[in-house]
Scaffold this motif. Structure first.
Motif, PDB file in Angstrom:
ATOM      1  N   GLN A 108      29.589   7.135   1.978  1.00 55.70           N
ATOM      2  CA  GLN A 108      29.424   6.794   0.571  1.00 55.70           C
ATOM      3  C   GLN A 108      28.661   7.885  -0.188  1.00 55.70           C
ATOM      4  O   GLN A 108      28.534   7.827  -1.410  1.00 55.70           O
ATOM      5  CB  GLN A 108      28.691   5.462   0.418  1.00 55.70           C
ATOM      6  CG  GLN A 108      27.219   5.485   0.808  1.00 55.70           C
ATOM      7  CD  GLN A 108      26.579   4.115   0.681  1.00 55.70           C
ATOM      8  OE1 GLN A 108      27.198   3.096   1.000  1.00 55.70           O
ATOM      9  NE2 GLN A 108      25.334   4.067   0.242  1.00 55.70           N
ATOM     10  N   ARG A 115      34.788  13.223  -2.822  1.00 51.74           N
ATOM     11  CA  ARG A 115      34.861  11.826  -3.265  1.00 51.74           C
ATOM     12  C   ARG A 115      36.057  11.624  -4.205  1.00 51.74           C
ATOM     13  O   ARG A 115      36.758  10.609  -4.134  1.00 51.74           O
ATOM     14  CB  ARG A 115      33.546  11.470  -3.975  1.00 51.74           C
ATOM     15  CG  ARG A 115      33.468  10.041  -4.497  1.00 51.74           C
ATOM     16  CD  ARG A 115      33.390   9.038  -3.357  1.00 51.74           C
ATOM     17  NE  ARG A 115      33.253   7.685  -3.884  1.00 51.74           N
ATOM     18  CZ  ARG A 115      34.251   6.946  -4.351  1.00 51.74           C
ATOM     19  NH1 ARG A 115      35.487   7.439  -4.365  1.00 51.74           N
ATOM     20  NH2 ARG A 115      34.035   5.729  -4.790  1.00 51.74           N
ATOM     21  N   ASN A 374      31.688  10.755 -11.445  1.00 50.11           N
ATOM     22  CA  ASN A 374      31.464   9.572 -10.620  1.00 50.11           C
ATOM     23  C   ASN A 374      30.945   8.381 -11.421  1.00 50.11           C
ATOM     24  O   ASN A 374      31.071   7.233 -10.976  1.00 50.11           O
ATOM     25  CB  ASN A 374      30.487   9.894  -9.489  1.00 50.11           C
ATOM     26  CG  ASN A 374      31.043  10.904  -8.520  1.00 50.11           C
ATOM     27  OD1 ASN A 374      30.957  12.101  -8.757  1.00 50.11           O
ATOM     28  ND2 ASN A 374      31.651  10.451  -7.432  1.00 50.11           N
ATOM     29  N   GLU A 377      27.106   4.088 -12.191  1.00 51.82           N
ATOM     30  CA  GLU A 377      26.998   3.111 -11.101  1.00 51.82           C
ATOM     31  C   GLU A 377      27.197   3.771  -9.744  1.00 51.82           C
ATOM     32  O   GLU A 377      26.456   3.496  -8.788  1.00 51.82           O
ATOM     33  CB  GLU A 377      28.013   1.987 -11.303  1.00 51.82           C
ATOM     34  CG  GLU A 377      27.713   1.092 -12.490  1.00 51.82           C
ATOM     35  CD  GLU A 377      28.696  -0.051 -12.600  1.00 51.82           C
ATOM     36  OE1 GLU A 377      29.580  -0.185 -11.714  1.00 51.82           O
ATOM     37  OE2 GLU A 377      28.601  -0.813 -13.588  1.00 51.82           O
ATOM     38  N   GLU A 378      28.204   4.630  -9.653  1.00 47.63           N
ATOM     39  CA  GLU A 378      28.468   5.315  -8.389  1.00 47.63           C
ATOM     40  C   GLU A 378      27.325   6.280  -8.065  1.00 47.63           C
ATOM     41  O   GLU A 378      26.917   6.398  -6.913  1.00 47.63           O
ATOM     42  CB  GLU A 378      29.794   6.064  -8.465  1.00 47.63           C
ATOM     43  CG  GLU A 378      30.242   6.688  -7.150  1.00 47.63           C
ATOM     44  CD  GLU A 378      30.584   5.656  -6.090  1.00 47.63           C
ATOM     45  OE1 GLU A 378      30.569   6.006  -4.903  1.00 47.63           O
ATOM     46  OE2 GLU A 378      30.855   4.492  -6.447  1.00 47.63           O
ATOM     47  N   ARG A 379      26.817   6.959  -9.080  1.00 46.04           N
ATOM     48  CA  ARG A 379      25.687   7.865  -8.844  1.00 46.04           C
ATOM     49  C   ARG A 379      24.470   7.099  -8.327  1.00 46.04           C
ATOM     50  O   ARG A 379      23.771   7.560  -7.426  1.00 46.04           O
ATOM     51  CB  ARG A 379      25.339   8.622 -10.123  1.00 46.04           C
ATOM     52  CG  ARG A 379      26.343   9.704 -10.498  1.00 46.04           C
ATOM     53  CD  ARG A 379      25.764  10.682 -11.495  1.00 46.04           C
ATOM     54  NE  ARG A 379      25.422  10.067 -12.781  1.00 46.04           N
ATOM     55  CZ  ARG A 379      26.247   9.970 -13.801  1.00 46.04           C
ATOM     56  NH1 ARG A 379      27.501  10.422 -13.699  1.00 46.04           N
ATOM     57  NH2 ARG A 379      25.860   9.425 -14.944  1.00 46.04           N
ATOM     58  N   ARG A 381      24.490   4.385  -6.589  1.00 43.28           N
ATOM     59  CA  ARG A 381      24.770   4.006  -5.203  1.00 43.28           C
ATOM     60  C   ARG A 381      24.511   5.175  -4.248  1.00 43.28           C
ATOM     61  O   ARG A 381      24.102   4.980  -3.105  1.00 43.28           O
ATOM     62  CB  ARG A 381      26.225   3.545  -5.089  1.00 43.28           C
ATOM     63  CG  ARG A 381      26.617   3.063  -3.703  1.00 43.28           C
ATOM     64  CD  ARG A 381      28.099   2.743  -3.649  1.00 43.28           C
ATOM     65  NE  ARG A 381      28.485   2.225  -2.343  1.00 43.28           N
ATOM     66  CZ  ARG A 381      29.730   2.104  -1.928  1.00 43.28           C
ATOM     67  NH1 ARG A 381      30.721   2.485  -2.722  1.00 43.28           N
ATOM     68  NH2 ARG A 381      30.002   1.629  -0.731  1.00 43.28           N
TER      69      ARG A 381
END
Length: 413
Positions: A108, A115, A374, A377-379, A381
């Protein structure tokens, strides 16, 4: 040469492994696209893989082969391929080996471009589970009946999470999964990917291997640890007599040849020369990185430092066990009252650039550049904050690097 030191073997690898003509110590650059065969039957045998040779430089050339021999020796593999870039090596390998309906497990914390490519795989009908690879249990819990491989990096860029490389190797062996490991951040001088059971090793030659920011390249190495008879996606055409060569043959044909991301002969030659000083550059860069991280760790304007060499890093003990040194990448979060962009603009020696693994120290704001696509939210995570700065530490005198940061902090505080 196997009993010689790392740098001694590298400096003399070209002349010993490739035996250049006329007593040259470097393989000559061969720019020919085509290769003549006086006997058509010999050409046919090379085309059909019955005999070694070159037929068209998109698939292979003596320049690429010479570099492949050296890279393969470094990673203790059975075969290697070179590509135009590191992303070409990754995409060619995965597109060659996976098909619709397959499932893979990936970190992840993957680098932004990798990604992004994962999203391409999803669009092609390949299921992907993104997991916390710092825990092997998370990887094993994600295994499904149609799982074909695990893909991770050694040290994540930019937050420096270190995967449970040994544990993941055990999971892959238990479930007969292909273990694909991106070793860009910890090239062979720092870490042996084969020692943790990696099946395929991919890396960007552009970074530490070439080392000078003047050439693009990528590589893929088969370590010989995986039994390709256990992999259902090898088509019969590429099931050659040597089972160990099944995987690399399919990647060469369907990836390198068909996708066409070929490493140019001039690039291969440049990478070979840069490679000779890998150990010397890594020693200096890693030493500088540890000293810079220690300085930043105690600076009042810095909220947090992400570097495996610091005792408070979550995987510090793992890094100490696995790697010869802690790498040359670190990231920092500055305090909310410090403008990270102003700080970067105030640096004079350190270059604001998106590259890494260079002889020069480089820095950039992570959230607004390489991980912008990204989304927040993805950052979050991945552990990437809005004020994070990634630093690729070079080989300059460490006092000059620290002084540059010291002056920059003074200007923006």
């Amino acid at each position: 040469m196997s009993n010689k030191g790392f740098t001694t073997r590298l400096v003399h690898a070209d002349r010993h492994l490739n035996k250049p003509e006329h007593g040259a110590v470097h393989q000559s650059t061969n720019n020919s696209v085509l290769f003549e065969y006086e006997d058509v039957h010999e050409l046919i045998d090379v085309f059909q893989g019955k005999k070694a040779g070159h037929v068209y430089s998109r698939s292979s050339s003596s320049s690429a082969a010479a570099l492949q021999n050296i890279i393969n020796e470094l990673e203790q593999g059975i075969a290697a391929l070179t590509f135009a870039t590191g992303m070409a090596a990754i995409s060619s390998a995965l597109l060659s080996l996976l098909k619709t309906g397959d499932h893979i497990i990936a970190s992840q914390y993957l680098f932004g471009n990798t990604r992004s490519f994962i999203e391409t795989l999803k669009a092609l009908g390949i299921e992907v589970s993104l997991v916390d690879v710092t825990e092997a249990k998370a990887v094993e819990d994600a295994v499904k009946p149609r799982t074909r491989m695990v893909f991770t990096e050694t040290i994540a860029n930019p937050v420096t999470q270190i995967a449970d490389l040994t544990g993941i190797g055990m999971v892959c062996e238990k479930h007969n999964l292909l273990y694909v490991l991106d070793n860009t951040m910890t090239p062979a001088y720092l870490f042996s990917a084969k020692s943790v059971g990696a099946s395929l090793v991919v890396q960007s030659l552009t970074k530490y291997i070439a080392g000078h920011g003047n050439v693009l390249g990528g590589a893929l190495i088969d370590t010989g640890l995986f039994n390709w008879q256990d992999f259902p996606n090898i088509v019969s055409t590429y099931q050659v007599s040597d089972i160990a060569q099944w995987g690399i043959t399919q990647i060469k044909k369907r990836g390198l040849r068909d996708i066409g991301a070929t490493l140019a002969p001039e690039s291969a030659a440049s990478i070979s020369v840069g490679l000779e000083t890998l150990a010397l550059r890594m020693e200096r860069s890693c030493s500088n990185a540890l000293k810079l991280a220690t300085y930043l760790h105690s600076h009042p304007a810095v909220k947090q430092v992400y570097y495996p060499g610091l005792a408070d890093h979550p995987q510090h003990c793992r890094a100490r066990e696995l790697f010869k040194a802690y790498g040359a990448i670190l990231s920092i979060d500055v305090n909310p009252d410090v403008d990270c962009h102003a700080l970067l603009n105030a640096l004079e020696l350190v270059i604001t650039a998106t590259h890494l693994g260079d002889t020069r120290t480089l820095a950039l704001p992570v959230a607004s550049t390489i991980f912008f696509e990204n989304g927040p939210e993805e950052r979050q995570r991945m552990g990437i904050g809005d004020t994070m700065i990634r630093i690729s530490v070079g080989i300059e005198d460490i006092d000059d690097i620290i002084s540059d940061f010291d002056n920059a902090f003074s200007m923006v505080s």
